[in-house]
Design a protein around this motif. Structure first.
Motif, PDB file in Angstrom:
ATOM      1  N   UNK A   1       0.851  -1.169   0.000  1.00 20.52           N
ATOM      2  CA  UNK A   1       0.000   0.000   0.000  1.00 20.52           C
ATOM      3  C   UNK A   1       0.897   1.232   0.000  1.00 20.52           C
ATOM      4  N   UNK A   2       0.514   2.222  -0.769  1.00 21.17           N
ATOM      5  CA  UNK A   2       1.253   3.484  -0.840  1.00 21.17           C
ATOM      6  C   UNK A   2       0.360   4.597  -0.311  1.00 21.17           C
ATOM      7  N   UNK A   3       0.914   5.357   0.642  1.00 19.04           N
ATOM      8  CA  UNK A   3       0.181   6.467   1.247  1.00 19.04           C
ATOM      9  C   UNK A   3       0.922   7.773   0.996  1.00 19.04           C
ATOM     10  N   UNK A   4       0.214   8.890   0.944  1.00 19.99           N
ATOM     11  CA  UNK A   4       0.880  10.188   0.794  1.00 19.99           C
ATOM     12  C   UNK A   4       1.652  10.552   2.060  1.00 19.99           C
ATOM     13  N   UNK A   5       2.570  11.484   1.933  1.00 19.09           N
ATOM     14  CA  UNK A   5       3.411  11.932   3.050  1.00 19.09           C
ATOM     15  C   UNK A   5       2.745  13.144   3.698  1.00 19.09           C
ATOM     16  N   UNK A   6       1.984  12.906   4.769  1.00 20.35           N
ATOM     17  CA  UNK A   6       1.180  13.944   5.407  1.00 20.35           C
ATOM     18  C   UNK A   6       1.771  14.422   6.731  1.00 20.35           C
ATOM     19  N   UNK A   7       1.422  15.656   7.083  1.00 17.57           N
ATOM     20  CA  UNK A   7       1.790  16.270   8.363  1.00 17.57           C
ATOM     21  C   UNK A   7       0.761  15.849   9.410  1.00 17.57           C
ATOM     22  N   UNK A   8       1.185  15.124  10.429  1.00 20.34           N
ATOM     23  CA  UNK A   8       0.301  14.648  11.498  1.00 20.34           C
ATOM     24  C   UNK A   8      -1.044  14.202  10.912  1.00 20.34           C
ATOM     25  N   UNK A   9      -0.965  13.173  10.104  1.00 23.29           N
ATOM     26  CA  UNK A   9      -2.097  12.665   9.318  1.00 23.29           C
ATOM     27  C   UNK A   9      -3.323  12.366  10.176  1.00 23.29           C
ATOM     28  N   UNK A  10      -4.490  12.265   9.526  1.00 29.17           N
ATOM     29  CA  UNK A  10      -5.735  11.961  10.236  1.00 29.17           C
ATOM     30  C   UNK A  10      -5.750  10.539  10.803  1.00 29.17           C
ATOM     31  N   UNK A  11      -6.654  10.316  11.715  1.00 34.23           N
ATOM     32  CA  UNK A  11      -6.796   9.013  12.366  1.00 34.23           C
ATOM     33  C   UNK A  11      -7.014   7.906  11.332  1.00 34.23           C
ATOM     34  N   UNK A  12      -7.822   8.154  10.310  1.00 35.20           N
ATOM     35  CA  UNK A  12      -8.109   7.121   9.312  1.00 35.20           C
ATOM     36  C   UNK A  12      -6.849   6.678   8.569  1.00 35.20           C
ATOM     37  N   UNK A  13      -5.902   7.568   8.393  1.00 34.03           N
ATOM     38  CA  UNK A  13      -4.614   7.251   7.768  1.00 34.03           C
ATOM     39  C   UNK A  13      -3.889   6.202   8.608  1.00 34.03           C
ATOM     40  N   UNK A  14      -3.863   6.414   9.920  1.00 34.18           N
ATOM     41  CA  UNK A  14      -3.199   5.469  10.826  1.00 34.18           C
ATOM     42  C   UNK A  14      -3.972   4.159  10.934  1.00 34.18           C
ATOM     43  N   UNK A  15      -5.292   4.224  10.783  1.00 30.71           N
ATOM     44  CA  UNK A  15      -6.091   2.997  10.762  1.00 30.71           C
ATOM     45  C   UNK A  15      -5.654   2.121   9.589  1.00 30.71           C
TER      46      UNK A  15
END
Length: 185
Positions: A1-15
């Motif tokens: 899985x590839x995710x964008x590089x976010x600043x203090x990403x949202x909870x769903x990102x960490x899920x």
């Protein structure tokens, strides 16, 4: 899985990160303004508050990995003050403040480096055993399905004022739920 590089990403990102056991973090995509790459959303007494890292105008390269952080406007101090004033009353702010404060004291040059350091810290504080790697070339479109996962409501300090705010930055979950945060993922 590839995710964008976010600043203090949202909870769903960490899920998504937790459920997949890790991800490649895309740093070779084209930087787009007004995205979560340099912005996070937190809870405040007035409702949702956006914290934005100022960036220098991209030169020839507009790749995320090449975007430089600007020191314009004393943003590090402002972000830390916003986090402290918004979460000081939360159950676990004092417990995690010393881990997060250094990110707002020391200057960093590149946005992707700053975001990756924070991502590693958050995974460590959440006790998430996941594999994280930066892409070494453009991996293609990032997996946008991660943000479609609903976040189950959890305790929020200001919920009595404006109800549960869905999918805020991971710091909201961490400061409010502490070691139990991983159970919400």
């Amino acid at each position: 899985m590839t995710l964008p590089c976010y600043y203090l990403a949202p909870v769903s990102y960490y899920m998504a990160l937790y459920r997949n056991g890790g991800a490649s973090v895309e740093v070779y995509d084209t930087y787009a303004k007004q995205t979560l790459r340099n912005r996070c959303l937190i809870d405040s007494p007035q409702g949702t508050l956006a914290l934005t890292i100022p960036v220098q105008k991209p030169g020839q390269s507009r790749l995320v990995r090449d975007i430089r952080i600007s020191d314009h406007g004393n943003w590090r101090h402002q972000h830390w003050q916003a986090l402290a004033s918004s979460y000081r009353q939360s159950p676990f702010f004092e417990y995690y403040a010393d881990d997060l404060a250094p990110f707002y004291e020391k200057r960093r040059e590149f946005l992707a480096d700053f975001n990756m350091e924070l991502l590693h810290l958050m995974c460590s504080l959440l006790d998430m055993d996941v594999s994280l790697e930066r892409t070494s070339s453009f991996a293609g479109k990032t997996d946008g399905t991660w943000n479609a996962q609903p976040v189950r409501p959890y305790y929020q300090v200001f919920a009595h004022k404006h109800g549960f705010l869905h999918d805020l930055s991971i710091v909201d979950l961490l400061f409010n739920m502490g070691p139990e945060s991983v159970l919400s993922l």
